[in-house]
Enzyme design. Sequence first.
Site, PDB file in Angstrom:
ATOM      1  N   GLY A  12       0.826  -1.204   0.000  1.00  0.00           N
ATOM      2  CA  GLY A  12       0.000   0.000   0.000  1.00  0.00           C
ATOM      3  C   GLY A  12       0.860   1.254   0.000  1.00  0.00           C
ATOM      4  N   ASP A  13       0.202   2.403  -0.134  1.00  0.00           N
ATOM      5  CA  ASP A  13       0.869   3.715  -0.097  1.00  0.00           C
ATOM      6  C   ASP A  13       1.888   3.888  -1.223  1.00  0.00           C
ATOM      7  OD1 ASP A  13      -0.501   4.182   2.321  1.00  0.00           O
ATOM      8  OD2 ASP A  13       1.048   3.081   3.396  1.00  0.00           O
ATOM      9  N   LYS A  16      -0.749   5.328  -5.648  1.00  0.00           N
ATOM     10  CA  LYS A  16      -1.778   4.981  -6.639  1.00  0.00           C
ATOM     11  C   LYS A  16      -2.718   6.145  -6.930  1.00  0.00           C
ATOM     12  CE  LYS A  16      -3.172   1.627  -4.056  1.00  0.00           C
ATOM     13  NZ  LYS A  16      -2.133   1.636  -3.023  1.00  0.00           N
ATOM     14  N   ALA A  39      -8.094   3.196   3.154  1.00  0.00           N
ATOM     15  CA  ALA A  39      -7.233   3.755   2.111  1.00  0.00           C
ATOM     16  C   ALA A  39      -7.040   5.247   2.351  1.00  0.00           C
ATOM     17  CB  ALA A  39      -7.871   3.550   0.742  1.00  0.00           C
ATOM     18  N   GLY A  40      -5.948   5.760   1.860  1.00  0.00           N
ATOM     19  CA  GLY A  40      -5.743   7.196   1.936  1.00  0.00           C
ATOM     20  C   GLY A  40      -5.014   7.623   0.688  1.00  0.00           C
ATOM     21  N   HIS A  41      -5.703   8.332  -0.181  1.00  0.00           N
ATOM     22  CA  HIS A  41      -5.085   8.753  -1.434  1.00  0.00           C
ATOM     23  C   HIS A  41      -4.865  10.255  -1.396  1.00  0.00           C
ATOM     24  CE1 HIS A  41      -6.798   5.067  -3.762  1.00  0.00           C
ATOM     25  NE2 HIS A  41      -5.797   4.774  -2.966  1.00  0.00           N
ATOM     26  N   GLN A 213      -4.849  -0.182  -1.047  1.00  0.00           N
ATOM     27  CA  GLN A 213      -3.851  -1.055  -0.401  1.00  0.00           C
ATOM     28  C   GLN A 213      -2.942  -1.671  -1.479  1.00  0.00           C
ATOM     29  OE1 GLN A 213      -7.397  -1.768   0.759  1.00  0.00           O
ATOM     30  NE2 GLN A 213      -7.009   0.048   1.959  1.00  0.00           N
ATOM     31  N   THR A 288      -1.552   8.533   5.485  1.00  0.00           N
ATOM     32  CA  THR A 288      -2.595   9.515   5.155  1.00  0.00           C
ATOM     33  C   THR A 288      -3.813   9.314   6.049  1.00  0.00           C
ATOM     34  OG1 THR A 288      -1.874   9.272   2.881  1.00  0.00           O
ATOM     35  CG2 THR A 288      -3.915  10.459   3.205  1.00  0.00           C
ATOM     36  N   THR A 289      -4.093   8.060   6.394  1.00  0.00           N
ATOM     37  CA  THR A 289      -5.290   7.766   7.166  1.00  0.00           C
ATOM     38  C   THR A 289      -5.042   7.879   8.664  1.00  0.00           C
ATOM     39  OG1 THR A 289      -6.090   6.341   5.420  1.00  0.00           O
ATOM     40  CG2 THR A 289      -7.055   5.975   7.575  1.00  0.00           C
ATOM     41  N   THR A 290      -3.887   7.413   9.124  1.00  0.00           N
ATOM     42  CA  THR A 290      -3.659   7.351  10.574  1.00  0.00           C
ATOM     43  C   THR A 290      -2.544   8.272  11.047  1.00  0.00           C
ATOM     44  OG1 THR A 290      -2.092   5.554  10.249  1.00  0.00           O
ATOM     45  CG2 THR A 290      -4.383   4.923  10.667  1.00  0.00           C
ATOM     46  N   GLY A 291      -1.749   8.827  10.134  1.00  0.00           N
ATOM     47  CA  GLY A 291      -0.626   9.681  10.535  1.00  0.00           C
ATOM     48  C   GLY A 291       0.552   8.893  11.093  1.00  0.00           C
ATOM     49  N   LEU A 321      10.903   8.249  -7.150  1.00  0.00           N
ATOM     50  CA  LEU A 321      12.313   8.035  -7.499  1.00  0.00           C
ATOM     51  C   LEU A 321      13.172   9.173  -6.931  1.00  0.00           C
ATOM     52  CD1 LEU A 321      14.206   6.183  -9.158  1.00  0.00           C
ATOM     53  CD2 LEU A 321      13.905   7.756 -11.070  1.00  0.00           C
ATOM     54  N   SER A 402       7.578   8.442 -11.485  1.00  0.00           N
ATOM     55  CA  SER A 402       7.138   9.674 -10.860  1.00  0.00           C
ATOM     56  C   SER A 402       8.255  10.260  -9.997  1.00  0.00           C
ATOM     57  CB  SER A 402       5.882   9.379 -10.041  1.00  0.00           C
ATOM     58  OG  SER A 402       5.620  10.404  -9.150  1.00  0.00           O
TER      59      SER A 402
END
Length: 417
Positions: A12-13, A16, A39-41, A213, A288-291, A321, A402
């Site tokens: 995850g993370d 995406k 999820a945290g986008h 995820q 992003t979701t929980t810090g 990168l 990216s």
Amino acid sequence: MPSIAIIGAQWGDEGKGKVTDYLCENADVVVRFQGGANAGHTVVAGTRTFKLHLMPSGVIRGATSVLAEGMVIDLDTLWEEIQTLRSAGLDPTGRLKISDRAHLVLPHHKKLDAGGGMIGTTARGIGPAYADRSARIGIRAGDLRSDTAILDRIAALWNAHPDQVRDVGWDASAIPDVFQTWRARFAPYLADTGRLIRGALKEGSRVLFEGAQGVLLDLSAGTYPYVTSSYTTAAGVAVGAGIPPNLIGNVFGVSKAYTTRVGQGPFPTELQNELGDRVRAAGNEYGTTTGRPRRCGWLDAVALRYACDLNGFSGLVLTKLDVLTGIHPLHIATEYRIDGARIAAFPADHEALSRVTVTYTTAEGWQEDLSGVRRFENLPPAARRYLDLVAALSGTPLAAVSVGAHRDQTLAVRPIW
Ligand code: IMP
């Protein structure tokens, strides 16, 4: 085939949300097909940064945004996201579709998941909501349409675990007030989203399936039990979106140029030292979701090959990168050994994975700041060689790279749509 799937190739993370946002320019429909507000986008659009948990990233680009039937949805979090988008002038009404088959995350799910437990979950109620779904006592979004359905489903929940239901102040004889609020807010968005997606594909619309995820958190293929409770691989798209598998077009895996993991569980290439701290700081590796601070480590080509094999990726998108600038030499895991013996495959057993010793290959680092690079050809030679090595070790061609959070910091290597 007018559809593509974007799948996290690690834990995850991987970025995406950013990749989806980049590809959404050409998408008519964007679909979340599993998971929920775990999820945290993060999507950076011009001067604005959006942190989305439930809404597909494509909502910012104006695509039809689908929360499909494989999801578990926390309607209060979704309502907050709708309000945030409205105040940014991006009202999703008319474009947002919620599957009537998707399950709801209910108050007792969040209570049961509070604190994250020994798995170190995101505490968003995901596991308990999927458990009730599998036990056939869940409440689905479509149930909001009917008082009888709601009462029936609450009675089923009550029979299965009365203490938990009583604990959140519900009883089996009355519909809790919150259902009236949810109905008023969400009834207009309910739809048979599988039918909608199948119809869109038949008409030649471009559909993007946005994974949440990553492969190593997949309930079946991941590092069980340190996984999430949904199917995060490309195989999950069909069941989660309600489409036949042959309507899934090219599948792209997203991986960071290194590895991170949040929560508990084995992580063979973890750097529990100053270098790990440096990567965390340079990559801003906090959930992003929980810090929570993310655990950081070298890229793991053994795990990446497993992800490629499982998903049949047509290409890899390598993110962040730029974070590796200034680190020399770079390492990539190429082999695992247990008690001195090479193991051929990514192990199913998390205990075995926690005992592996890792063989690394090294690559030359680079000193140049990559954040201003706008064309793949302009990357420094050492960075190009690192990317070639990743492609060779994973057996999968690169599709894009990216070098920063902004939209124009994505460098195309080959066409994706
Ligand atoms: P859950 O999905 O909240 O049940 O958490 C299960 C495991 O998946 C924990 O290790 C979480 O940290 C991890 N996890 C869940 N969602 C994400 C995500 O979006 N990014 C990274 N890890 C996640």
